[in-house]
Each structure stands twice: as C-alpha cells, then as structure tokens.
Design a protein around this motif. Structure first.
Motif, PDB file in Angstrom:
ATOM      1  N   TYR A   4      -6.407  33.871 -42.863  1.00  0.00           N
ATOM      2  CA  TYR A   4      -7.457  33.687 -41.870  1.00  0.00           C
ATOM      3  C   TYR A   4      -7.226  34.604 -40.680  1.00  0.00           C
ATOM      4  O   TYR A   4      -6.086  34.890 -40.323  1.00  0.00           O
ATOM      5  CB  TYR A   4      -7.418  32.236 -41.325  1.00  0.00           C
ATOM      6  CG  TYR A   4      -7.427  31.132 -42.340  1.00  0.00           C
ATOM      7  CD1 TYR A   4      -6.261  30.758 -43.006  1.00  0.00           C
ATOM      8  CD2 TYR A   4      -8.598  30.426 -42.605  1.00  0.00           C
ATOM      9  CE1 TYR A   4      -6.258  29.719 -43.924  1.00  0.00           C
ATOM     10  CE2 TYR A   4      -8.602  29.371 -43.517  1.00  0.00           C
ATOM     11  CZ  TYR A   4      -7.432  29.030 -44.168  1.00  0.00           C
ATOM     12  OH  TYR A   4      -7.437  27.986 -45.071  1.00  0.00           O
ATOM     13  N   TYR A  62      -8.378  34.463 -36.586  1.00  0.00           N
ATOM     14  CA  TYR A  62      -8.991  33.728 -35.494  1.00  0.00           C
ATOM     15  C   TYR A  62      -8.981  34.584 -34.236  1.00  0.00           C
ATOM     16  O   TYR A  62      -8.078  35.387 -34.013  1.00  0.00           O
ATOM     17  CB  TYR A  62      -8.196  32.453 -35.167  1.00  0.00           C
ATOM     18  CG  TYR A  62      -8.278  31.342 -36.181  1.00  0.00           C
ATOM     19  CD1 TYR A  62      -7.425  31.307 -37.280  1.00  0.00           C
ATOM     20  CD2 TYR A  62      -9.192  30.304 -36.013  1.00  0.00           C
ATOM     21  CE1 TYR A  62      -7.486  30.267 -38.195  1.00  0.00           C
ATOM     22  CE2 TYR A  62      -9.254  29.256 -36.919  1.00  0.00           C
ATOM     23  CZ  TYR A  62      -8.399  29.246 -38.008  1.00  0.00           C
ATOM     24  OH  TYR A  62      -8.464  28.216 -38.910  1.00  0.00           O
ATOM     25  N   GLN A 109      -8.902  33.907 -30.121  1.00  0.00           N
ATOM     26  CA  GLN A 109      -8.755  32.863 -29.118  1.00  0.00           C
ATOM     27  C   GLN A 109      -8.803  33.456 -27.725  1.00  0.00           C
ATOM     28  O   GLN A 109      -7.984  34.331 -27.393  1.00  0.00           O
ATOM     29  CB  GLN A 109      -7.460  32.075 -29.291  1.00  0.00           C
ATOM     30  CG  GLN A 109      -7.396  30.877 -28.357  1.00  0.00           C
ATOM     31  CD  GLN A 109      -6.084  30.156 -28.395  1.00  0.00           C
ATOM     32  OE1 GLN A 109      -5.075  30.671 -28.858  1.00  0.00           O
ATOM     33  NE2 GLN A 109      -6.093  28.931 -27.904  1.00  0.00           N
ATOM     34  N   GLN A 127      -9.800  28.235 -24.575  1.00  0.00           N
ATOM     35  CA  GLN A 127     -10.778  27.913 -25.619  1.00  0.00           C
ATOM     36  C   GLN A 127     -10.073  27.617 -26.934  1.00  0.00           C
ATOM     37  O   GLN A 127      -8.916  27.970 -27.129  1.00  0.00           O
ATOM     38  CB  GLN A 127     -11.760  29.074 -25.798  1.00  0.00           C
ATOM     39  CG  GLN A 127     -12.638  29.320 -24.589  1.00  0.00           C
ATOM     40  CD  GLN A 127     -13.711  30.356 -24.857  1.00  0.00           C
ATOM     41  OE1 GLN A 127     -14.040  30.634 -26.004  1.00  0.00           O
ATOM     42  NE2 GLN A 127     -14.263  30.911 -23.795  1.00  0.00           N
ATOM     43  N   ALA A 128     -10.800  26.971 -27.827  1.00  0.00           N
ATOM     44  CA  ALA A 128     -10.276  26.710 -29.157  1.00  0.00           C
ATOM     45  C   ALA A 128     -10.204  28.004 -29.947  1.00  0.00           C
ATOM     46  O   ALA A 128     -11.029  28.911 -29.744  1.00  0.00           O
ATOM     47  CB  ALA A 128     -11.173  25.710 -29.879  1.00  0.00           C
ATOM     48  N   PRO A 129      -9.235  28.137 -30.838  1.00  0.00           N
ATOM     49  CA  PRO A 129      -9.252  29.288 -31.754  1.00  0.00           C
ATOM     50  C   PRO A 129     -10.569  29.300 -32.528  1.00  0.00           C
ATOM     51  O   PRO A 129     -11.001  28.270 -33.037  1.00  0.00           O
ATOM     52  CB  PRO A 129      -8.057  29.026 -32.676  1.00  0.00           C
ATOM     53  CG  PRO A 129      -7.150  28.140 -31.901  1.00  0.00           C
ATOM     54  CD  PRO A 129      -8.055  27.282 -31.066  1.00  0.00           C
ATOM     55  N   LEU A 166     -12.619  30.794 -35.679  1.00  0.00           N
ATOM     56  CA  LEU A 166     -12.454  31.463 -36.972  1.00  0.00           C
ATOM     57  C   LEU A 166     -13.445  32.611 -37.100  1.00  0.00           C
ATOM     58  O   LEU A 166     -14.649  32.439 -36.898  1.00  0.00           O
ATOM     59  CB  LEU A 166     -12.666  30.458 -38.104  1.00  0.00           C
ATOM     60  CG  LEU A 166     -12.466  30.984 -39.524  1.00  0.00           C
ATOM     61  CD1 LEU A 166     -11.015  31.424 -39.743  1.00  0.00           C
ATOM     62  CD2 LEU A 166     -12.860  29.924 -40.548  1.00  0.00           C
ATOM     63  N   LEU A 181      -5.249  35.701 -33.829  1.00  0.00           N
ATOM     64  CA  LEU A 181      -4.275  34.930 -34.591  1.00  0.00           C
ATOM     65  C   LEU A 181      -4.559  35.044 -36.082  1.00  0.00           C
ATOM     66  O   LEU A 181      -5.697  34.900 -36.514  1.00  0.00           O
ATOM     67  CB  LEU A 181      -4.343  33.456 -34.192  1.00  0.00           C
ATOM     68  CG  LEU A 181      -3.988  33.136 -32.747  1.00  0.00           C
ATOM     69  CD1 LEU A 181      -4.471  31.734 -32.385  1.00  0.00           C
ATOM     70  CD2 LEU A 181      -2.481  33.234 -32.534  1.00  0.00           C
TER      71      LEU A 181
END
Lengths: 111, 111
Positions: free
Chosen positions: B33, B35, B37, B41-43, B45, B90
C-alpha cells in the motif's frame, strides 16, 4: 464523511495512571479493528487488534474493548509510561477492503 | 528482522519536478500500500497492489502513479509535484487484508 472518528485530538495522563483512548465508527460492516502507535518521524507501528466476534483483547499493558451496539472501541493502557507518549490511530476494515484510519489522538504521559 | 524499508527518509524536490519514492519489504507479503499523511490527519490510502493487481482509490489524483516490478519492491511516482503534495508518504504491507505493517515513511518537501 469520516467512518472512523477519534474525537479527542489529545490526552494527557500521569505516569502510572490509566490512559483511555476512544474511537467511534459508523460502518456496521466493519469486522476487524486495530490500534497503531506512531512516534514522530516514524511510521505507525501495529499495537493490538480485535475481531468483531470478540469484545475484549488484552496484550500486556494494552487492552482493547469493542462495543458493537454503540459502534465504539477503546484502548486502555495500564499503567501508562512516559514511553507511551505518541500518536495513537484507530483503524477499521470491512472484510476484503482496505483499512480506514481515524485522525489520531496524541497521548502525553508525564512523569 | 523482517521489515518494510522506505528510501529516502527525506526527499526535497522542486515544484513540478518528478520524484520517485521507493519501498521494499522482506515480509514476502502479497499486498503493498501507499498512503499519504498530512499533519494532524489520518493516513489517506492512495492505492494498493494485490500481487500485481493495481487498485487505485477513486480520489487519488492522476499525478500519482505506482509500479510494483516484483513482490519485494513498490515505487510511488509523483509526476509533477505541487506544494499541496508535501506530506509524509507511508508504505505498508499485509498478507491478504490482515494487519498492515508500515515502513518509517518518506517526508516529501516541495519547494
């Protein structure tokens, strides 16, 4: 439209006390929930998980509780240690789909 | 130790200059995956590979591309970085849709 919500951006706790981090979700199809811990300048590290068929999972100082009727899960850290200071992310997934993360809660544990 | 490695840890690029971030894994997981970020904030996708099958999230800009030449490596290409693309990127891996394991991230700065 946030499916996973961590409503407290931050939490401060004294060393030795309990830390309780909360997470709410909206999708009743979620079947697997995880907590990740993130230090600055590092990637998230897997901490603990729980399947929707359980209501509690424990690993050392860390316990995750799941309340499906309330669509709520929580992470308890007992006793809290200064090294636990980090950002904690709640994540959830529906079978066969990717994880959805909350925005995180910053935990500060003071000695 | 089995792990997820990201290079470089810090990347500085100029506005509009293509950049490639790399990720490698020794876990032999079939899913990889990427991501994005941003602070507090939230990661988010961007996309993921299930073996060689590429899965793009609907809201991932065309400016972001990915390659997975083999099981161990995955690349994120940003064709024309804008100031809004400055973020932590990430990489994560998992076996099927089980727990994801993250690399340390690459901090991208766009000048």
């Amino acid at each position: 439209d946030q499916q996973v919500k961590q409503n407290s951006p931050s939490l401060s706790v004294q060393e030795g006390r309990i830390s309780i981090l909360n997470c709410d979700y909206t999708n009743s199809m979620f079947d697997y929930f995880l907590w990740y811990k993130k230090y600055p300048a590092e990637g998230p590290t897997f901490l603990i998980s729980i399947s929707s068929i359980k209501d509690k999972n424990e690993d050392g100082r860390f316990t995750v509780f799941l309340n499906k009727s309330a669509k709520h899960l929580s992470l308890h850290i007992v006793p809290s240690q200064p090294g636990d200071s980090a950002v904690y992310f709640c994540a959830a997934r529906q079978a066969g789909t990717a994880l959805i993360f909350g925005k995180g809660t910053t935990l500060s544990v003071s000695s | 130790d089995a792990m997820v490695i990201q290079n470089p840890r810090y990347q500085v690029t100029q506005f509009g200059k293509p950049v490639t971030l790399s990720c490698s894994q020794t876990l032999n997981h079939n899913v990889m995956y990427w991501y994005q970020q941003k602070s507090s904030q939230a990661p988010k996708l961007l996309f993921h590979y299930y073996d060689k099958d590429f899965n793009n999230e609907a809201d991932t800009p065309d400016n972001f591309q990915s390659r997975r030449p083999n099981t161990s490596f995955c690349f994120l290409d940003i064709r024309s970085p804008g100031l809004g693309d400055a973020a932590m990127y990430l990489c994560a891996t998992s076996e099927l849709t089980d727990t994801q394991y993250f690399g340390p991230g690459t901090r991208l700065t766009v000048l």
